[in-house]
Design a protein around this motif. Sequence first.
Motif, PDB file in Angstrom:
ATOM      1  N   SER A  52       0.823  -1.225   0.000  1.00 53.27           N
ATOM      2  CA  SER A  52       0.000   0.000   0.000  1.00 53.27           C
ATOM      3  C   SER A  52       0.849   1.263   0.000  1.00 53.27           C
ATOM      4  O   SER A  52       0.300   2.371  -0.080  1.00 53.27           O
ATOM      5  CB  SER A  52      -0.909   0.017   1.223  1.00 53.27           C
ATOM      6  N   GLY A  53       2.172   1.096   0.096  1.00 49.78           N
ATOM      7  CA  GLY A  53       3.046   2.263   0.194  1.00 49.78           C
ATOM      8  C   GLY A  53       3.057   2.829   1.597  1.00 49.78           C
ATOM      9  O   GLY A  53       3.267   4.032   1.793  1.00 49.78           O
ATOM     10  N   ASN A  54       2.842   1.946   2.582  1.00 51.08           N
ATOM     11  CA  ASN A  54       2.743   2.358   3.990  1.00 51.08           C
ATOM     12  C   ASN A  54       1.704   3.463   4.169  1.00 51.08           C
ATOM     13  O   ASN A  54       1.934   4.462   4.855  1.00 51.08           O
ATOM     14  CB  ASN A  54       4.108   2.799   4.528  1.00 51.08           C
ATOM     15  N   ASN A  55       0.572   3.230   3.520  1.00 50.25           N
ATOM     16  CA  ASN A  55      -0.527   4.202   3.551  1.00 50.25           C
ATOM     17  C   ASN A  55      -0.916   4.499   4.999  1.00 50.25           C
ATOM     18  O   ASN A  55      -1.170   3.601   5.791  1.00 50.25           O
ATOM     19  CB  ASN A  55      -1.721   3.625   2.792  1.00 50.25           C
ATOM     20  N   LYS A  56      -0.963   5.789   5.334  1.00 46.82           N
ATOM     21  CA  LYS A  56      -1.249   6.194   6.711  1.00 46.82           C
ATOM     22  C   LYS A  56      -2.702   5.968   7.106  1.00 46.82           C
ATOM     23  O   LYS A  56      -3.065   6.107   8.278  1.00 46.82           O
ATOM     24  CB  LYS A  56      -0.854   7.654   6.911  1.00 46.82           C
ATOM     25  N   LYS A  57      -3.538   5.592   6.128  1.00 41.89           N
ATOM     26  CA  LYS A  57      -4.938   5.297   6.433  1.00 41.89           C
ATOM     27  C   LYS A  57      -5.197   3.801   6.575  1.00 41.89           C
ATOM     28  O   LYS A  57      -6.335   3.369   6.688  1.00 41.89           O
ATOM     29  CB  LYS A  57      -5.845   5.894   5.347  1.00 41.89           C
ATOM     30  N   LEU A  58      -4.111   3.024   6.587  1.00 38.10           N
ATOM     31  CA  LEU A  58      -4.219   1.584   6.789  1.00 38.10           C
ATOM     32  C   LEU A  58      -3.642   1.206   8.148  1.00 38.10           C
ATOM     33  O   LEU A  58      -2.500   1.543   8.466  1.00 38.10           O
ATOM     34  CB  LEU A  58      -3.470   0.830   5.689  1.00 38.10           C
ATOM     35  N   PHE A  59      -4.436   0.494   8.934  1.00 33.33           N
ATOM     36  CA  PHE A  59      -4.025   0.025  10.258  1.00 33.33           C
ATOM     37  C   PHE A  59      -4.186  -1.487  10.289  1.00 33.33           C
ATOM     38  O   PHE A  59      -5.231  -2.012   9.888  1.00 33.33           O
ATOM     39  CB  PHE A  59      -4.867   0.691  11.343  1.00 33.33           C
ATOM     40  N   ILE A  60      -3.159  -2.195  10.744  1.00 32.05           N
ATOM     41  CA  ILE A  60      -3.175  -3.650  10.699  1.00 32.05           C
ATOM     42  C   ILE A  60      -3.262  -4.245  12.107  1.00 32.05           C
ATOM     43  O   ILE A  60      -2.695  -3.713  13.062  1.00 32.05           O
ATOM     44  CB  ILE A  60      -1.956  -4.209   9.947  1.00 32.05           C
ATOM     45  N   TYR A  61      -3.972  -5.375  12.191  1.00 26.11           N
ATOM     46  CA  TYR A  61      -4.194  -6.041  13.471  1.00 26.11           C
ATOM     47  C   TYR A  61      -4.112  -7.553  13.280  1.00 26.11           C
ATOM     48  O   TYR A  61      -4.818  -8.109  12.431  1.00 26.11           O
ATOM     49  CB  TYR A  61      -5.583  -5.706  14.027  1.00 26.11           C
ATOM     50  N   ALA A  62      -3.268  -8.194  14.069  1.00 22.67           N
ATOM     51  CA  ALA A  62      -3.200  -9.653  14.054  1.00 22.67           C
ATOM     52  C   ALA A  62      -4.331 -10.188  14.939  1.00 22.67           C
ATOM     53  O   ALA A  62      -4.335  -9.974  16.149  1.00 22.67           O
ATOM     54  CB  ALA A  62      -1.851 -10.129  14.568  1.00 22.67           C
ATOM     55  N   VAL A  63      -5.302 -10.856  14.308  1.00 20.98           N
ATOM     56  CA  VAL A  63      -6.483 -11.335  15.027  1.00 20.98           C
ATOM     57  C   VAL A  63      -6.853 -12.738  14.545  1.00 20.98           C
ATOM     58  O   VAL A  63      -6.892 -12.989  13.344  1.00 20.98           O
ATOM     59  CB  VAL A  63      -7.704 -10.407  14.786  1.00 20.98           C
ATOM     60  N   ASP A  64      -7.132 -13.617  15.491  1.00 17.99           N
ATOM     61  CA  ASP A  64      -7.694 -14.931  15.172  1.00 17.99           C
ATOM     62  C   ASP A  64      -9.208 -14.800  15.291  1.00 17.99           C
ATOM     63  O   ASP A  64      -9.746 -14.747  16.392  1.00 17.99           O
ATOM     64  CB  ASP A  64      -7.163 -15.975  16.155  1.00 17.99           C
ATOM     65  N   ILE A  65      -9.905 -14.737  14.167  1.00 21.77           N
ATOM     66  CA  ILE A  65     -11.350 -14.466  14.219  1.00 21.77           C
ATOM     67  C   ILE A  65     -12.150 -15.632  14.784  1.00 21.77           C
ATOM     68  O   ILE A  65     -13.333 -15.478  15.098  1.00 21.77           O
ATOM     69  CB  ILE A  65     -11.919 -14.062  12.836  1.00 21.77           C
ATOM     70  N   ARG A  81     -12.541 -26.571  12.842  1.00 21.94           N
ATOM     71  CA  ARG A  81     -11.738 -25.433  12.377  1.00 21.94           C
ATOM     72  C   ARG A  81     -12.451 -24.680  11.256  1.00 21.94           C
ATOM     73  O   ARG A  81     -12.496 -23.441  11.257  1.00 21.94           O
ATOM     74  CB  ARG A  81     -10.359 -25.921  11.901  1.00 21.94           C
ATOM     75  N   VAL A  82     -13.013 -25.415  10.311  1.00 27.65           N
ATOM     76  CA  VAL A  82     -13.746 -24.780   9.210  1.00 27.65           C
ATOM     77  C   VAL A  82     -14.946 -23.991   9.739  1.00 27.65           C
ATOM     78  O   VAL A  82     -15.162 -22.836   9.362  1.00 27.65           O
ATOM     79  CB  VAL A  82     -14.203 -25.828   8.172  1.00 27.65           C
ATOM     80  N   MET A  83     -15.733 -24.614  10.602  1.00 31.06           N
ATOM     81  CA  MET A  83     -16.907 -23.935  11.145  1.00 31.06           C
ATOM     82  C   MET A  83     -16.511 -22.750  12.020  1.00 31.06           C
ATOM     83  O   MET A  83     -17.154 -21.695  11.982  1.00 31.06           O
ATOM     84  CB  MET A  83     -17.772 -24.912  11.947  1.00 31.06           C
ATOM     85  N   ASN A  84     -15.456 -22.896  12.812  1.00 32.65           N
ATOM     86  CA  ASN A  84     -15.035 -21.828  13.719  1.00 32.65           C
ATOM     87  C   ASN A  84     -14.551 -20.589  12.982  1.00 32.65           C
ATOM     88  O   ASN A  84     -14.800 -19.463  13.414  1.00 32.65           O
ATOM     89  CB  ASN A  84     -13.943 -22.332  14.667  1.00 32.65           C
ATOM     90  N   ILE A  85     -13.868 -20.798  11.862  1.00 29.94           N
ATOM     91  CA  ILE A  85     -13.372 -19.650  11.094  1.00 29.94           C
ATOM     92  C   ILE A  85     -14.460 -19.081  10.188  1.00 29.94           C
ATOM     93  O   ILE A  85     -14.747 -17.884  10.224  1.00 29.94           O
ATOM     94  CB  ILE A  85     -12.126 -20.039  10.278  1.00 29.94           C
ATOM     95  N   ASN A  86     -15.075 -19.937   9.390  1.00 23.94           N
ATOM     96  CA  ASN A  86     -16.005 -19.448   8.376  1.00 23.94           C
ATOM     97  C   ASN A  86     -17.319 -18.930   8.962  1.00 23.94           C
ATOM     98  O   ASN A  86     -17.783 -17.849   8.586  1.00 23.94           O
ATOM     99  CB  ASN A  86     -16.308 -20.553   7.367  1.00 23.94           C
ATOM    100  N   TYR A  87     -17.926 -19.716   9.842  1.00 22.49           N
ATOM    101  CA  TYR A  87     -19.210 -19.306  10.407  1.00 22.49           C
ATOM    102  C   TYR A  87     -19.068 -18.511  11.701  1.00 22.49           C
ATOM    103  O   TYR A  87     -19.481 -17.357  11.783  1.00 22.49           O
ATOM    104  CB  TYR A  87     -20.137 -20.490  10.639  1.00 22.49           C
ATOM    105  N   TYR A  88     -18.434 -19.124  12.702  1.00 19.35           N
ATOM    106  CA  TYR A  88     -18.346 -18.427  13.982  1.00 19.35           C
ATOM    107  C   TYR A  88     -17.481 -17.169  13.890  1.00 19.35           C
ATOM    108  O   TYR A  88     -17.761 -16.164  14.554  1.00 19.35           O
ATOM    109  CB  TYR A  88     -17.851 -19.374  15.077  1.00 19.35           C
ATOM    110  N   GLY A  89     -16.440 -17.204  13.072  1.00 16.85           N
ATOM    111  CA  GLY A  89     -15.630 -16.007  12.887  1.00 16.85           C
ATOM    112  C   GLY A  89     -16.452 -14.853  12.351  1.00 16.85           C
ATOM    113  O   GLY A  89     -16.348 -13.713  12.817  1.00 16.85           O
TER     114      GLY A  89
END
Length: 265
Positions: free
Chosen positions: A49-62, A108-116
């Motif tokens: 993104s060119g270190n776009n200042k309007k982009l904020f990143i978060y490591a999250v396990d949904i 794992r599939v249900m937890n990420i796709n549906y519950y996430g």
Amino acid sequence: MKAAGKNIVVTGGGNGVGRELVLQLLEQGATVFAADINLSALNETLRISGNNKKLFIYAVDISDKEAVNAFAEKVIEQHKKVDGIINNAGIIQPFICLNELEMDRIERVMNINYYGTLYMVKAFLPYLLKRPEAHIVNVSSMGGFLPVPGQSVYGASKAAVKLLSEGLSSELADTNVKVSVVIPGGIATDIKKNSDIAYSVSTESSKSNMVLTPKKAAELIIKAMEKKKLRSYIGKDCMTMNLLYKLNSTFAMKMIIKVMSANKH
């Protein structure tokens, strides 16, 4: 809802369609909060993104409800408002029948796709309801309406996302929050690799004009949000199979079995 000037959350922002969503939303003037379980992939999106200042990143396990709730609280604490969420993150199952599929893979599939998806909606909806205009986009799949051999659990998870979205739309009909469910067909991404599944990709299938590129898929997902469409079928294969399934479900199911049998996974 137009993206310009809006604060929008995107899950799966570290690669594929999620990364394209992030980049296109930034181009359209949105501030984007990109979530992904893979922090290095998010950093690559930030770099691209060119270190776009309007982009904020978060490591999250949904798939972790408490982590999602903490993520929502952190975003609101840091940025005060969220106008939209795009629930794009998802995985597939190994290409094997249900009888052979281990329960940990199923969960794992249900937890990420549906519950996430559900956790994200539950965590952010109270904040979205406070906005003058807001939007929820949930990404389902062609496998959520058309049974695909060897992907029954994946299909069930995406069918659940579809019905959740439609029900939510009805519940929010008299509010400022609109809901879209996007139903794509094949997309040329690394979803098999990201799902920890051994795979081989044929040149012919990846270049097929029936398969969407991540860039085009992201463009169509954003258009669904802009047009406030409840249900969007995207990709030539998805639109074709949706029509066939409505006309003759038995024929459509036999056709997908034949196609799956002819391809190695």
